[in-house]
Design a protein around this motif. Sequence first.
Motif, PDB file in Angstrom:
ATOM      1  N   PRO A  33      -5.919   4.549 -23.078  1.00 39.65           N
ATOM      2  CA  PRO A  33      -4.904   3.505 -22.905  1.00 39.65           C
ATOM      3  C   PRO A  33      -4.087   3.307 -24.180  1.00 39.65           C
ATOM      4  N   GLY A  34      -2.907   2.738 -24.006  1.00 39.56           N
ATOM      5  CA  GLY A  34      -2.079   2.389 -25.153  1.00 39.56           C
ATOM      6  C   GLY A  34      -1.266   3.524 -25.727  1.00 39.56           C
ATOM      7  N   GLN A  35      -1.054   4.579 -24.960  1.00 41.06           N
ATOM      8  CA  GLN A  35      -0.279   5.718 -25.446  1.00 41.06           C
ATOM      9  C   GLN A  35       1.216   5.429 -25.340  1.00 41.06           C
ATOM     10  N   SER A  36       1.978   6.066 -26.209  1.00 42.26           N
ATOM     11  CA  SER A  36       3.430   5.934 -26.169  1.00 42.26           C
ATOM     12  C   SER A  36       3.992   6.741 -25.005  1.00 42.26           C
ATOM     13  N   CYS A  37       5.214   6.411 -24.636  1.00 42.08           N
ATOM     14  CA  CYS A  37       5.882   7.156 -23.554  1.00 42.08           C
ATOM     15  C   CYS A  37       5.962   8.637 -23.892  1.00 42.08           C
ATOM     16  N   GLY A  38       6.302   8.952 -25.140  1.00 40.86           N
ATOM     17  CA  GLY A  38       6.419  10.349 -25.550  1.00 40.86           C
ATOM     18  C   GLY A  38       5.125  11.124 -25.429  1.00 40.86           C
ATOM     19  N   ALA A  39       3.999  10.445 -25.613  1.00 41.95           N
ATOM     20  CA  ALA A  39       2.699  11.115 -25.553  1.00 41.95           C
ATOM     21  C   ALA A  39       2.306  11.501 -24.130  1.00 41.95           C
ATOM     22  N   ILE A  40       2.813  10.764 -23.142  1.00 46.00           N
ATOM     23  CA  ILE A  40       2.415  11.052 -21.753  1.00 46.00           C
ATOM     24  C   ILE A  40       3.593  11.486 -20.890  1.00 46.00           C
ATOM     25  N   MET A  41       4.749  11.693 -21.517  1.00 49.08           N
ATOM     26  CA  MET A  41       5.950  12.053 -20.763  1.00 49.08           C
ATOM     27  C   MET A  41       5.781  13.415 -20.096  1.00 49.08           C
ATOM     28  N   PRO A  42       6.065  13.485 -18.809  1.00 48.34           N
ATOM     29  CA  PRO A  42       5.948  14.776 -18.121  1.00 48.34           C
ATOM     30  C   PRO A  42       7.043  15.730 -18.588  1.00 48.34           C
ATOM     31  N   PRO A  43       6.893  17.011 -18.295  1.00 51.97           N
ATOM     32  CA  PRO A  43       7.884  18.000 -18.727  1.00 51.97           C
ATOM     33  C   PRO A  43       9.135  17.969 -17.828  1.00 51.97           C
ATOM     34  N   VAL A  44       9.856  16.860 -17.927  1.00 53.72           N
ATOM     35  CA  VAL A  44      11.080  16.658 -17.149  1.00 53.72           C
ATOM     36  C   VAL A  44      12.138  16.063 -18.075  1.00 53.72           C
ATOM     37  N   SER A  45      13.337  15.899 -17.580  1.00 52.42           N
ATOM     38  CA  SER A  45      14.395  15.285 -18.382  1.00 52.42           C
ATOM     39  C   SER A  45      14.050  13.827 -18.686  1.00 52.42           C
ATOM     40  N   LYS A  46      14.702  13.264 -19.701  1.00 49.63           N
ATOM     41  CA  LYS A  46      14.443  11.856 -20.044  1.00 49.63           C
ATOM     42  C   LYS A  46      14.789  10.906 -18.899  1.00 49.63           C
ATOM     43  N   PRO A  47      15.912  11.105 -18.195  1.00 48.80           N
ATOM     44  CA  PRO A  47      16.181  10.214 -17.058  1.00 48.80           C
ATOM     45  C   PRO A  47      15.110  10.315 -15.960  1.00 48.80           C
TER      46      PRO A  47
ATOM     47  N   PHE B 270       0.825  -1.204   0.000  1.00 52.14           N
ATOM     48  CA  PHE B 270       0.000   0.000   0.000  1.00 52.14           C
ATOM     49  C   PHE B 270       0.866   1.263   0.000  1.00 52.14           C
ATOM     50  N   PRO B 271       1.925   1.335   0.834  1.00 45.43           N
ATOM     51  CA  PRO B 271       2.783   2.525   0.779  1.00 45.43           C
ATOM     52  C   PRO B 271       3.421   2.741  -0.600  1.00 45.43           C
ATOM     53  N   ALA B 272       3.795   1.662  -1.294  1.00 44.00           N
ATOM     54  CA  ALA B 272       4.382   1.810  -2.634  1.00 44.00           C
ATOM     55  C   ALA B 272       3.353   2.373  -3.609  1.00 44.00           C
ATOM     56  N   ALA B 273       2.115   1.917  -3.500  1.00 47.28           N
ATOM     57  CA  ALA B 273       1.058   2.427  -4.370  1.00 47.28           C
ATOM     58  C   ALA B 273       0.806   3.911  -4.093  1.00 47.28           C
ATOM     59  N   LEU B 274       0.753   4.276  -2.819  1.00 49.22           N
ATOM     60  CA  LEU B 274       0.558   5.687  -2.471  1.00 49.22           C
ATOM     61  C   LEU B 274       1.715   6.545  -2.940  1.00 49.22           C
ATOM     62  N   GLU B 275       2.928   6.059  -2.769  1.00 54.90           N
ATOM     63  CA  GLU B 275       4.119   6.807  -3.205  1.00 54.90           C
ATOM     64  C   GLU B 275       4.079   7.056  -4.710  1.00 54.90           C
ATOM     65  N   ALA B 276       3.667   6.056  -5.470  1.00 59.77           N
ATOM     66  CA  ALA B 276       3.602   6.206  -6.928  1.00 59.77           C
ATOM     67  C   ALA B 276       2.572   7.260  -7.330  1.00 59.77           C
ATOM     68  N   LEU B 277       1.469   7.317  -6.611  1.00 59.20           N
ATOM     69  CA  LEU B 277       0.400   8.248  -6.956  1.00 59.20           C
ATOM     70  C   LEU B 277       0.581   9.632  -6.333  1.00 59.20           C
ATOM     71  N   ARG B 278       1.544   9.786  -5.451  1.00 53.37           N
ATOM     72  CA  ARG B 278       1.762  11.040  -4.725  1.00 53.37           C
ATOM     73  C   ARG B 278       2.331  12.147  -5.607  1.00 53.37           C
ATOM     74  N   ASP B 279       3.129  11.783  -6.579  1.00 58.04           N
ATOM     75  CA  ASP B 279       3.813  12.775  -7.403  1.00 58.04           C
ATOM     76  C   ASP B 279       2.864  13.338  -8.473  1.00 58.04           C
ATOM     77  N   PRO B 280       2.795  14.666  -8.620  1.00 55.51           N
ATOM     78  CA  PRO B 280       1.878  15.260  -9.608  1.00 55.51           C
ATOM     79  C   PRO B 280       2.163  14.834 -11.049  1.00 55.51           C
ATOM     80  N   HIS B 281       3.434  14.639 -11.409  1.00 54.84           N
ATOM     81  CA  HIS B 281       3.760  14.190 -12.768  1.00 54.84           C
ATOM     82  C   HIS B 281       3.227  12.782 -13.009  1.00 54.84           C
ATOM     83  N   ARG B 282       3.463  11.893 -12.046  1.00 60.46           N
ATOM     84  CA  ARG B 282       2.980  10.520 -12.196  1.00 60.46           C
ATOM     85  C   ARG B 282       1.462  10.470 -12.191  1.00 60.46           C
TER      86      ARG B 282
END
Length: 109
Positions: free
Chosen positions: A42-56, A19-31
Motif C-alpha cells: 500500500p501507499g505506492q505512487s501512481c508512477g510505481a503502479i502505472m500500467p504500460p499505457v499512455s498517461k491519459p 456490484f456491476p461497477a465493482a466488477l467492471e473496475a476489476l475486469r480490466d487486466p491493467h486495473r
Amino acid sequence: MASRTATPLEHPPLADVSFPAALEALRDPHRLAMVAALAREPGQSCGAIMPPVSKPAASRHFKILRAAGLLKQWDSGTQRLNALRREEFDARFPGLLDLALAEAARLPG
C-alpha cells in the motif's frame, strides 16, 4: 495549465458503488494488476503502479478504480499516493477482492 490538485479527488461512499461497477473496475487486466500491486504494498505512487499505457489511459484507470471504491488517493508533496480501501470494499462486497487477487496471481506478468 491547472494543477492536478486543483480538482479535489472524489472517493464515493461504498454504499453508492454498484456490484456491476465493482466488477467492471476489476475486469480490466491493467486495473487488476494495479490492485494486486497495492494489495502487496500500500501507499505506492501512481508512477510505481502505472500500467504500460499512455498517461491519459492510466489516469482513466485510476479514476475507474477510485469510482468503484477500490482506491484511496492522496497527495504527498509532488506525488499522488494510492492504497486499497480494502476494509470498506470487503465489507460491501465480501470475498470479491480476494477472488480478484487470486485471479491476478494467475495472470502472466
